[in-house]
Write a protein that holds these residues in place. Structure first.
Motif, PDB file in Angstrom:
ATOM      1  N   GLN A 181      14.437  45.467  24.576  1.00  0.00           N
ATOM      2  CA  GLN A 181      13.838  44.193  24.180  1.00  0.00           C
ATOM      3  C   GLN A 181      12.686  43.846  25.119  1.00  0.00           C
ATOM      4  N   VAL A 183      10.076  40.514  25.821  1.00  0.00           N
ATOM      5  CA  VAL A 183       9.843  39.106  25.524  1.00  0.00           C
ATOM      6  C   VAL A 183       8.546  38.661  26.185  1.00  0.00           C
ATOM      7  N   TRP A 188       9.079  37.754  20.605  1.00  0.00           N
ATOM      8  CA  TRP A 188       9.896  38.839  21.145  1.00  0.00           C
ATOM      9  C   TRP A 188       9.853  40.055  20.231  1.00  0.00           C
TER      10      TRP A 188
END
Length: 263
Positions: A181, A183, A188
């Protein structure tokens, strides 16, 4: 088999996708990673306003983490990748080396979100469980959780148990998917590499890569969904994944390669 990680109520339901990017061939190992970041910046800047998913079959790639690139054996690891026909690239997210190829699916979910850090951990659990459910719907007994000795270890890896081998020999679980992930302020990107078929080349390249990096792992944990369900293919998994997203309406594919050109 490890206990399955349960997503929180906030992310218990399958994510809704309002738009898909056009499904097509890989742009190239490095270009695929860069384009995910390009789409993330487009969402951050308001060029993408609806939740967006990019789904593609990648070229043979070994994606290294930032820590891998600082190890003394990194140059040898890159050479090992090329010897196996895999391109070495360094991703901006964390984690360790992971391999994928045309027997895999890469899923990039990009979303504009004014409070992008909110739900950071929930997204790992929620997406992991969604991928596991797609596998289970295809007959693969998948669950979420790190397995001992896996490559690119992660708390929310998707894995499967295997039927006994020849002579009834027990076989341990194998990793099917890893997630990462990134961000930024206002958006995101959740990226997942999922190995559906043809595990042998992935296992072979990772053996040499991890040896060069000096990292311990268990090669038996590198596998594919076809280890559990022979005959499953990428197209079947991808169709199940699109259904799991439960789009609120049937919108056409967005040709973002023109609207947001790769850098």
């Amino acid at each position: 088999m490890l206990e399955m990680v349960q997503p929180s109520a906030r992310h218990a339901a399958p994510p809704v996708v309002l738009q898909w990017t056009r499904q097509g061939p890989s742009l190239g190992p490095a270009e695929d990673l860069d384009y995910g970041i390009t789409l993330l910046r487009a969402a951050q800047n308001g060029l993408i306003t609806s939740p967006m998913v990019r789904l593609y079959r990648p070229a043979p790639t070994v994606a290294f983490g930032q820590r891998d690139a600082r190890l003394s054996g990194f140059a040898r690891a890159q050479q090992a990748c090329r010897a196996h026909g895999f391109a070495p690239v360094v991703r901006r997210a964390g984690g360790r080396a992971a391999a994928y190829h045309a027997g895999s699916v890469v899923v990039d979910h990009i979303q504009r979100d004014q409070d992008a850090m909110q739900g950071f951990q929930d997204r790992f659990a929620g997406f992991g469980e969604m991928f596991a459910q797609v596998f289970r719907s295809a007959g693969v007994p998948a669950a979420v959780g790190e397995i001992p000795g896996e490559y690119c270890p992660g708390e929310y890896s998707v894995h499967t148990s295997l039927p006994p081998g020849p002579g009834g020999a027990e076989r341990g679980p194998v990793k099917l998917a890893g997630t990462a992930q990134r961000v930024v302020k206002g958006a995101w990107l959740f990226s997942s590499s999922i190995v559906v078929e043809d595990p042998a080349p992935i296992r072979a390249v990772l053996v040499d890569v991890y040896e060069a990096l000096g990292l311990d792992w268990d090669p038996a944990t590198a596998g594919a969904a076809t280890d559990a369900v022979p005959g499953l293919d990428v197209e079947t998994f991808a169709a199940g994944l699109r259904a799991a997203y439960q789009p609120v309406e049937d919108r056409p594919w967005a040709d973002l390669l023109e609207a947001v050109p790769p850098r």
